[in-house]
Write an enzyme that holds these catalytic residues in place. Sequence first.
Site, short mmCIF file in Angstrom:
data_model
loop_
_atom_site.label_atom_id
_atom_site.label_comp_id
_atom_site.label_asym_id
_atom_site.label_seq_id
_atom_site.Cartn_x
_atom_site.Cartn_y
_atom_site.Cartn_z
N LYS A 105 0.86 -1.18 0.00
CA LYS A 105 0.00 0.00 0.00
C LYS A 105 0.89 1.23 0.00
O LYS A 105 2.00 1.20 0.52
CB LYS A 105 -0.87 0.01 1.26
CG LYS A 105 -2.06 0.91 1.19
CD LYS A 105 -3.30 0.21 0.63
CE LYS A 105 -4.49 1.13 0.61
NZ LYS A 105 -5.73 0.46 0.28
N GLY A 203 -19.02 8.11 5.49
CA GLY A 203 -18.14 8.36 4.36
C GLY A 203 -18.88 8.19 3.05
O GLY A 203 -19.32 7.08 2.72
N VAL A 207 -16.79 4.77 -2.77
CA VAL A 207 -17.48 3.53 -2.39
C VAL A 207 -18.78 3.83 -1.66
O VAL A 207 -19.84 3.28 -1.99
CB VAL A 207 -16.57 2.62 -1.52
CG1 VAL A 207 -17.30 1.35 -1.14
CG2 VAL A 207 -15.27 2.30 -2.23
P1 NAD Z 1 -13.01 8.39 -0.91
O1 NAD Z 1 -11.82 9.23 -0.66
O2 NAD Z 1 -13.64 8.42 -2.24
O3 NAD Z 1 -14.12 8.69 0.19
C1 NAD Z 1 -13.87 8.80 1.57
C2 NAD Z 1 -14.98 9.66 2.14
O4 NAD Z 1 -14.92 9.61 3.56
C3 NAD Z 1 -14.87 11.13 1.73
O5 NAD Z 1 -16.13 11.59 1.29
C4 NAD Z 1 -14.42 11.81 3.04
O6 NAD Z 1 -14.86 13.16 3.11
C5 NAD Z 1 -15.10 10.93 4.06
N1 NAD Z 1 -14.53 10.98 5.40
C6 NAD Z 1 -13.24 10.99 5.78
N2 NAD Z 1 -13.14 11.00 7.12
C7 NAD Z 1 -14.41 10.96 7.60
C8 NAD Z 1 -14.97 10.93 8.90
N3 NAD Z 1 -14.23 10.93 9.99
N4 NAD Z 1 -16.32 10.87 9.02
C9 NAD Z 1 -17.11 10.87 7.92
N5 NAD Z 1 -16.63 10.91 6.66
C10 NAD Z 1 -15.30 10.96 6.50
O7 NAD Z 1 -12.56 6.88 -0.53
P2 NAD Z 1 -13.19 5.51 -1.03
O8 NAD Z 1 -12.43 5.05 -2.23
O9 NAD Z 1 -14.67 5.62 -1.09
O10 NAD Z 1 -12.78 4.52 0.16
C11 NAD Z 1 -13.49 4.49 1.39
C12 NAD Z 1 -12.88 3.42 2.31
O11 NAD Z 1 -12.98 2.14 1.69
C13 NAD Z 1 -11.41 3.62 2.62
O12 NAD Z 1 -11.10 3.15 3.91
C14 NAD Z 1 -10.71 2.74 1.60
O13 NAD Z 1 -9.42 2.35 2.01
C15 NAD Z 1 -11.67 1.57 1.57
N6 NAD Z 1 -11.61 0.77 0.33
C16 NAD Z 1 -11.83 1.37 -0.86
C17 NAD Z 1 -11.79 0.59 -2.01
C18 NAD Z 1 -12.08 1.18 -3.38
O14 NAD Z 1 -12.29 0.42 -4.32
N7 NAD Z 1 -12.11 2.51 -3.52
C19 NAD Z 1 -11.51 -0.77 -1.94
C20 NAD Z 1 -11.32 -1.35 -0.68
C21 NAD Z 1 -11.36 -0.56 0.45
#
Ligand code: NAD
Length: 374
Positions: A105, A203, A207
């Site tokens: 990562k 969040g 996703v």
């Molecule tokens: P993203 O950056 O698109 O979205 C994250 C969201 O969380 C943002 O809208 C941000 O403002 C919000 N956020 C951050 N801190 C917060 C808090 N304390 N309270 C409320 N909201 C908050 O990220 P993503 O790609 O949607 O990923 C979300 C999670 O899923 C992460 O932990 C990521 O590692 C995990 N994940 C993502 C994928 C993927 O395919 N994108 C795959 C596996 C795991």
Amino acid sequence: MLHIREPRTLKKPVGASALEILDITADAAGLPAYDGHERVWCGRDEARGLTAIVAIHNTALGPALGGTRVWPHESFEAALTDALRLSRGMTYKSAIAGTPFGGGKAVIIADPKTGKTPALLSAYAEMLSVLEGQFFTAEDVGLTLADADFLRVHTANVVGTTRGGSGNPSPVTAHGVFLGLKAALAHRRGTDRLDKVGVAVQGLGAVGWALCEKLHDAGARLAVADIDAGRAARAQEAFGAEIVAAADIVGTDVDVIVPCALGGVISRATIPQLKAEIVAGSANNQLARHEDARLLMEKGVLYAPDYVINAGGLINAAAELGPGGYDREAAMERVARIPETLRDIFTRSERQGRPTSDIAAEIAMDRITAAFTR
Ligand code: NAD
């Protein structure tokens, strides 16, 4: 504050680049999150504003594959800890999902809204190229599809792009989480109907938003929180969701808590507030500590281990690197098997009286150990 010592190995980019890549494995080994990681690299380019960490945890099953997070961590040590924990999770995720990749990562220390300049991203692409296939990356928090596409122009070591790749992994991750959440519901209630089921999503990013669409379509009653007030307001409008303050979302009076932001949301401090009977979301490292899984179990909360339920994006992106290239149908078939894996974990957990995350870790470790001894 962690001070990087003199580099033991210095990888030199070609030409007149100011990028330096330091081997900081020995420094990382002093942190509690270090777990025998094979290699940890730090890329720095002052002129282009890059400070990036690439953590390679374990490559027993194949080269390291994992997303790149762009986040303004409060210190280098916090970013390194994040990279160490996330890369370890990727090892387990790949092993459970049956993809022939190891765990890695990356974390870029920058504000995702203002810091991702073309100069910074091109310095990072250069870093990926210099690592010569040790690490393949894709989107994560703060790194969008457009950013991944930009990186792909400069380096081959990026998947999940629209430039000849499988596209954005996030909707596929959301699909896997949706299926996994329904499996958890069915396990607990004997039915996976979401009609009027209360679901709190923390969040609303790539996703979280895609998942809200599916949950809303299936009739769930949504509560949402995001530190970006605009996103929460849009979810209220689009899904009739109730907006909850970010600090209160875990204690919302709903049936399912869906963490889709950053890690550590389930902890000694928040578990007593939980009213939901299921925790099932996409966020990596949802548990602040390994032991929190037992606290959840003792409280009667069913926890879908994060790296099992959120493997959809990995499965989809990894399919690009397999023999024969990307086959969407085959990838989606594998994603559809996430509920089966979860059902097995839930059943074993109950039978053995052990937390679901312990069972998941055991399955992953067995596969990694088998690869070592082959
Ligand atoms: P993203 O950056 O698109 O979205 C994250 C969201 O969380 C943002 O809208 C941000 O403002 C919000 N956020 C951050 N801190 C917060 C808090 N304390 N309270 C409320 N909201 C908050 O990220 P993503 O790609 O949607 O990923 C979300 C999670 O899923 C992460 O932990 C990521 O590692 C995990 N994940 C993502 C994928 C993927 O395919 N994108 C795959 C596996 C795991």
